[in-house]
Design an enzyme around this catalytic site. Structure first.
Site, short mmCIF file in Angstrom:
data_model
loop_
_atom_site.label_atom_id
_atom_site.label_comp_id
_atom_site.label_asym_id
_atom_site.label_seq_id
_atom_site.Cartn_x
_atom_site.Cartn_y
_atom_site.Cartn_z
N CYS A 175 0.87 -1.17 0.00
CA CYS A 175 0.00 0.00 0.00
C CYS A 175 0.91 1.23 0.00
O CYS A 175 2.10 1.11 -0.31
CB CYS A 175 -0.98 -0.01 1.17
N ASN B 10 2.53 1.55 4.28
CA ASN B 10 2.84 0.30 4.98
C ASN B 10 2.58 0.39 6.48
O ASN B 10 3.31 -0.17 7.28
CB ASN B 10 4.28 -0.15 4.69
N CYS C 170 -1.12 0.54 7.44
CA CYS C 170 -2.54 0.18 7.63
C CYS C 170 -2.91 -1.07 6.85
O CYS C 170 -2.94 -2.16 7.39
CB CYS C 170 -3.46 1.33 7.19
N ARG C 171 -3.20 -0.87 5.57
CA ARG C 171 -3.77 -1.96 4.78
C ARG C 171 -2.79 -3.09 4.52
O ARG C 171 -3.15 -4.26 4.69
CB ARG C 171 -4.29 -1.42 3.44
N SER C 172 -1.58 -2.78 4.09
CA SER C 172 -0.66 -3.88 3.74
C SER C 172 -0.24 -4.70 4.96
O SER C 172 -0.16 -5.93 4.86
CB SER C 172 0.53 -3.39 2.92
N ASP D 260 -9.31 2.25 2.21
CA ASP D 260 -8.22 2.86 2.96
C ASP D 260 -8.81 3.53 4.20
O ASP D 260 -9.50 4.54 4.10
CB ASP D 260 -7.49 3.88 2.11
#
Length: 152
Positions: free
Chosen positions: A8, A11, A13-15, A123
């Protein structure tokens, strides 16, 4: 052995949540799989994931407090068999920075979920805490289908 790098922007939150979800699924299925995450941007190198990401992972029995943000490197395109972006902008950035000798397959995470092809993972960074629950649900669903594909 299959290896997956989730990407993402920062690096944090999402990933890392995608990394945690696939690690947990691989462990549940007793699969040998290399899993990591990175960002296309370098703002959070060495930082732990966002506290809200840590909290949602912890609520699902996964501790990501030891994860550290890092930026995608050219070697990642040869080290990993799959580099999976969490949204279209990061996929475009990955395609732009991929070295000529890249061997990794590039894709969007939700392309691996039937009916969700072409969609980005939500996100949650600038939203409310419950946005992290939505993101966790999306990355968990994708982790389950990815693990099945990689196991076959």
């Amino acid at each position: 052995m299959a290896s997956v790098l989730f990407v993402c922007l920062g690096n944090i939150c999402r990933s890392p949540l995608a990394e945690a979800a696939l690690r947990a699924e691989a462990q549940r299925l007793r699969m040998d799989l290399i899993v990591d995450s990175a960002g296309t941007g370098g703002w959070h190198i060495g930082e732990a994931p966002d506290p809200r990401a840590q909290a949602v992972a912890r609520r699902h029995g996964v501790d990501i407090s030891g994860y550290q943000g890092r930026q995608v490197k050219p070697a990642d395109f040869r080290r990993f068999t799959h580099i999976i972006a969490l949204d279209h902008d990061n996929l475009a950035n990955l395609r732009r920075i991929a070295p000529a000798d890249a061997t990794a397959d590039l894709s969007l995470l939700l392309d691996h979920v039937p009916g969700r092809e072409g969609q980005a993972v939500a996100d949650p960074y600038f939203g409310e805490d419950d946005g992290f629950d939505v993101t966790w649900a999306e990355v968990t669903q994708a982790a389950q289908t990815l693990a099945i594909k990689m196991r076959a």
